[in-house]
Scaffold this active site. Structure first.
Site, PDB file in Angstrom:
ATOM      1  CE  LYS A  52       2.859   3.500 134.912  1.00  0.00           C
ATOM      2  NZ  LYS A  52       2.679   3.230 133.482  1.00  0.00           N
ATOM      3  CD  GLN A  96       0.061   3.937 130.906  1.00  0.00           C
ATOM      4  OE1 GLN A  96       1.064   4.258 131.520  1.00  0.00           O
ATOM      5  NE2 GLN A  96      -0.546   2.780 131.099  1.00  0.00           N
ATOM      6  CG  ASP A 119       7.078   1.255 130.433  1.00  0.00           C
ATOM      7  OD1 ASP A 119       6.891   0.796 131.568  1.00  0.00           O
ATOM      8  OD2 ASP A 119       6.248   1.957 129.821  1.00  0.00           O
TER       9      ASP A 119
HETATM   10  N1  GUN Z   1      -0.236  -0.080 129.756  1.00  0.00           N
HETATM   11  C1  GUN Z   1      -0.509  -1.073 130.628  1.00  0.00           C
HETATM   12  N2  GUN Z   1       0.575  -1.352 131.374  1.00  0.00           N
HETATM   13  C2  GUN Z   1       1.550  -0.509 130.963  1.00  0.00           C
HETATM   14  C3  GUN Z   1       2.900  -0.299 131.365  1.00  0.00           C
HETATM   15  O1  GUN Z   1       3.453  -0.950 132.254  1.00  0.00           O
HETATM   16  N3  GUN Z   1       3.570   0.675 130.696  1.00  0.00           N
HETATM   17  C4  GUN Z   1       3.004   1.394 129.709  1.00  0.00           C
HETATM   18  N4  GUN Z   1       3.739   2.304 129.109  1.00  0.00           N
HETATM   19  N5  GUN Z   1       1.766   1.227 129.319  1.00  0.00           N
HETATM   20  C5  GUN Z   1       1.045   0.282 129.946  1.00  0.00           C
END
Ligand code: GUN
Length: 294
Positions: A52, A96, A119
């Protein structure tokens, strides 16, 4: 059979975003800024957050990562979330997942200001999406919808089977494909671990979305000739053939299913790259006040 090249589409979209950011910079506007909170040292989470950050750099966004140790108190995280909610420099942020067991993920998610919830995990964004209001849509379903759009895959009146009912993928995917919209207007069936006669159900599908998280679960005998197959799985397995010692497997047994499918997404290089790009798109929307006017 045609391979849906998520990597290429993701690069095209990143290029479009980079051009928009360059124009914003030229005009002296605010550069979009995405923040991430990561707790502990989970390998997969580190990789995702690294990807990211890299994607933010590629398109010219600012990005900040806040790291905490495994034993961080829930209150400390909640304070960080509140600070980010209030910080006018931050347009959007993510926490996350997964979190360590002593932290309530739901409590953290609900503490995020829905306006910065890029998200799309907050119940307000999920609820708004369900009733067709502007909302941040979680990155993986948004990325899949973008692939369907850019490959002109017809969904109207089609039979769609979504395998998996997670809040992040299965549930939103079912809603989006059934919505009165284009893409959308499909007849959606959502399957899960308690579904009876799964094979018969999946065999009826014009479009299958495999999002159950079991490596190579979907085999050719479960898929109708000419179906579109979207593979959301990313299971890391040990491999002595790669430099890293790991390889990624999807939920679809690619080689045999590809022979029957009209369109299929590979792993890696299908849905994965689109997920990150969707997060960038949501952050850009946040910085422009497109979903929730500023
Ligand atoms: N853990 C696995 N996929 C994701 C995601 O798309 N966003 C977040 N915040 N955590 C994750």
């Amino acid at each position: 059979m045609k391979i849906i090249d998520g990597k290429k589409i993701a690069n095209d979209i990143k290029e479009e975003i980079a051009q928009e950011v360059a124009a914003i910079r030229e005009a002296g506007g605010k550069i979009p800024h995405l923040a991430a909170i990561i707790v502990g040292h989970d390998g997969a989470s580190e990789t995702y957050v690294g990807h990211k950050e890299k994607a933010c750099n590629q398109v010219g966004f600012n990005s900040t990562v806040f790291r905490f140790e495994d034993d961080v108190a829930e209150d400390t995280l909640l304070r960080r979330v509140h600070d980010l909610n209030e910080d006018p420099e931050i347009d959007g942020f993510i926490v996350q997942l997964p979190m360590p067991k002593h932290i309530s993920e739901q409590k953290i998610i609900e503490a995020i200001d829905p306006k910065k919830d890029v998200d799309g995990f907050h119940p307000i964004n999920l609820g708004r999406m369900v009733i067709g209001l502007p909302a941040y849509i979680s990155a993986t379903p948004a990325g899949i919808m973008e692939l369907i759009k850019r490959y002109n895959i017809e969904t109207l009146g089609k039979d769609v089977v979504v395998i998996g009912r997670s809040n992040i993928v299965g549930k939103p995917m079912s809603i989006l494909l059934g919505q009165k919209a284009n893409p959308g207007n499909a007849t959606v069936t959502m399957c899960h671990s308690r579904t009876k006669n799964l094979k018969e159900v999946v065999l009826r599908a014009d479009i299958v979305v495999a999002a159950l998280g079991r490596a190579e679960f979907l085999t050719a005998d479960m898929v109708k000739e000419g179906a579109t197959v979207i593979d959301v799985g990313i299971t890391r397995v040990k491999s002595d053939k790669t430099k890293s010692g790991w390889k990624l497997l999807g939920d679809v047994k690619f080689d045999e299913v590809a022979e029957k499918a009209e369109y299929i997404t590979p792993v890696p290089g299908g849905v994965g790259p689109m997920t990150i790009v969707s997060l960038l798109q949501n952050t850009l929307k946040a910085s422009k006040g497109e979903i929730y006017p500023k």
